[in-house]
Design an enzyme around this catalytic site. Sequence first.
Site, PDB file in Angstrom:
ATOM      1  N   GLY A 189     -26.070  51.899  58.091  1.00 30.72           N
ATOM      2  CA  GLY A 189     -26.311  53.032  57.221  1.00 30.72           C
ATOM      3  C   GLY A 189     -25.655  52.909  55.860  1.00 30.72           C
ATOM      4  N   GLY A 201     -34.761  62.542  51.641  1.00 32.32           N
ATOM      5  CA  GLY A 201     -33.769  63.570  51.913  1.00 32.32           C
ATOM      6  C   GLY A 201     -33.959  64.737  50.960  1.00 32.32           C
ATOM      7  N   ASN A 231     -33.520  63.751  47.179  1.00 32.11           N
ATOM      8  CA  ASN A 231     -32.381  62.886  46.880  1.00 32.11           C
ATOM      9  C   ASN A 231     -32.904  61.496  46.543  1.00 32.11           C
ATOM     10  OD1 ASN A 231     -29.936  61.531  46.815  1.00 32.11           O
ATOM     11  ND2 ASN A 231     -29.789  61.365  49.051  1.00 32.11           N
ATOM     12  N   ARG A 270     -49.160  21.679  28.836  1.00 32.31           N
ATOM     13  CA  ARG A 270     -48.263  21.567  29.979  1.00 32.31           C
ATOM     14  C   ARG A 270     -46.807  21.377  29.537  1.00 32.31           C
ATOM     15  NH1 ARG A 270     -50.860  17.149  33.748  1.00 32.31           N
ATOM     16  NH2 ARG A 270     -48.958  17.617  34.941  1.00 32.31           N
ATOM     17  N   HIS A 275     -61.774  18.373  21.492  1.00 30.83           N
ATOM     18  CA  HIS A 275     -62.475  18.633  22.744  1.00 30.83           C
ATOM     19  C   HIS A 275     -62.339  17.476  23.730  1.00 30.83           C
ATOM     20  CE1 HIS A 275     -65.380  18.493  19.187  1.00 30.83           C
ATOM     21  NE2 HIS A 275     -65.097  17.240  19.439  1.00 30.83           N
ATOM     22  N   TYR A 295     -57.343  14.102  26.962  1.00 27.95           N
ATOM     23  CA  TYR A 295     -56.065  14.187  27.676  1.00 27.95           C
ATOM     24  C   TYR A 295     -55.025  13.389  26.912  1.00 27.95           C
ATOM     25  CZ  TYR A 295     -52.283  13.391  30.922  1.00 27.95           C
ATOM     26  OH  TYR A 295     -51.032  13.319  31.490  1.00 27.95           O
TER      27      TYR A 295
END
Length: 459
Positions: free
Chosen positions: A77, A139, A169, A332, A362, A365
């Site tokens: 608790g 509560g 509460n 990346r 275009h 890589y």
Amino acid sequence: MSNYAIILAAGKGTRMKSDLPKVMHKVSGITMLEHVFRSVQAIEPSKIVTVIGHKAELVRDVLGDKSEFVMQTEQLGTGHAVMMAEEELATSKGHTLVIAGDTPLITGESLKNLIDFHVNHKNVATILTADAANPFGYGRIIRNSDDEVTKIVEQKDANDFEQQVKEINTGTYVFDNQSLFEALKDINTNNAQGEYYLTDVIGIFKEAGKKVGAYKLRDFDESLGVNDRVALATAEKVMRHRIARQHMVNGVTVVNPDSAYIDIDVEIGEESVIEPNVTLKGQTKIGKGTLLTNGSYLVDAQVGNDVTITNSMVEESIISDGVTVGPYAHIRPGTSLAKGVHIGNFVEVKGSQIGENTKAGHLTYIGNAEVGCDVNFGAGTITVNYDGQNKFKTEIGSNVFIGSNSTLIAPLEIGDNALTAAGSTITDNVPIDSIAIGRGRQVNKEGYANKKPHHPSQK
């Protein structure tokens, strides 16, 4: 007097159905625990004690040396959790904030107001409350005819009348520190849950004639405690709108806040425009006058002024002023694009430094490359940088023209002002001011096509 804080972060969060401790789940880029910790800073605490339990080391690593930590090995608790901080705080004079680590929407302003209210009203305890349209599960704050708080009743212990009360509460409190730990000695587990309720100390204070107050939140959303994935999504939505609104106040156009996903630590300069379905994550920083169009996704990216990124992904890279990226480009990690660079559609750049005004329009890589200024990459250019085991570098000087469909096999150096013929496979270094041709010579065989099935004479 000094302020202190106890953050309750020991729970597993069974309803999350996750291996992660509940407080480790993220809202807008950081954990719920970090959200709470940042808000707690508003009260300028002399000491923060975080109560940990389930997968304690994961939780400890989030805050590091910014907090003290105590272990709650059994989950008995909220009262029991606060008891664990006794050794760290019990003898200290001052005011102690107790807050759950799964309340990411609470603001520092509200916590500061709570402390000020507590001090100004000379309370021994002050409860942070809110009015709930549907108070089920919370509560209830029970007041007398003079509007004074008399007790807090948990849902399972509330009678029919008490269950109709709307004031709830929130689970956040401020206590006189020494009074708190004295009262904790008198609480027990005689309740429906069989737990030590922290709320029981309120009744103890009232019986002793001590002053207990309540400070009510203006915005119910701040009270949200996240117990499952549904509540997590609700917290994310509220936080997302809060973040977008602040950027708009600061001079950023967010076209549709409902579809903008902007993490809390993202910075955006004035006059920038964020179109729908843009995601900005981590430590991303955007300069002034930059346009991010629909579908762009940036993670830990550093983007300059007057940049246009069109429906593209940028990860852990630096994009300088005046650069254009996309559509459908992928930048990346480890990439740096200098001023005026153009990276066009279906171009991927990884771990490369690209000089000013270089263009790859275009279908290209570029990986593990160092490229000078004013270079033009023709369509279909590939840097062949990986042999299955190792990565190799391609170095290209300035004012170089790479012909379409060139294959550059690293390690490779191409000097300034050089060019490669379209369709070439370049395996050797290319000197300054040279042209490299690396392709088979074309041979035409006249009349040969007459024998092929496609030819009209064969049909």
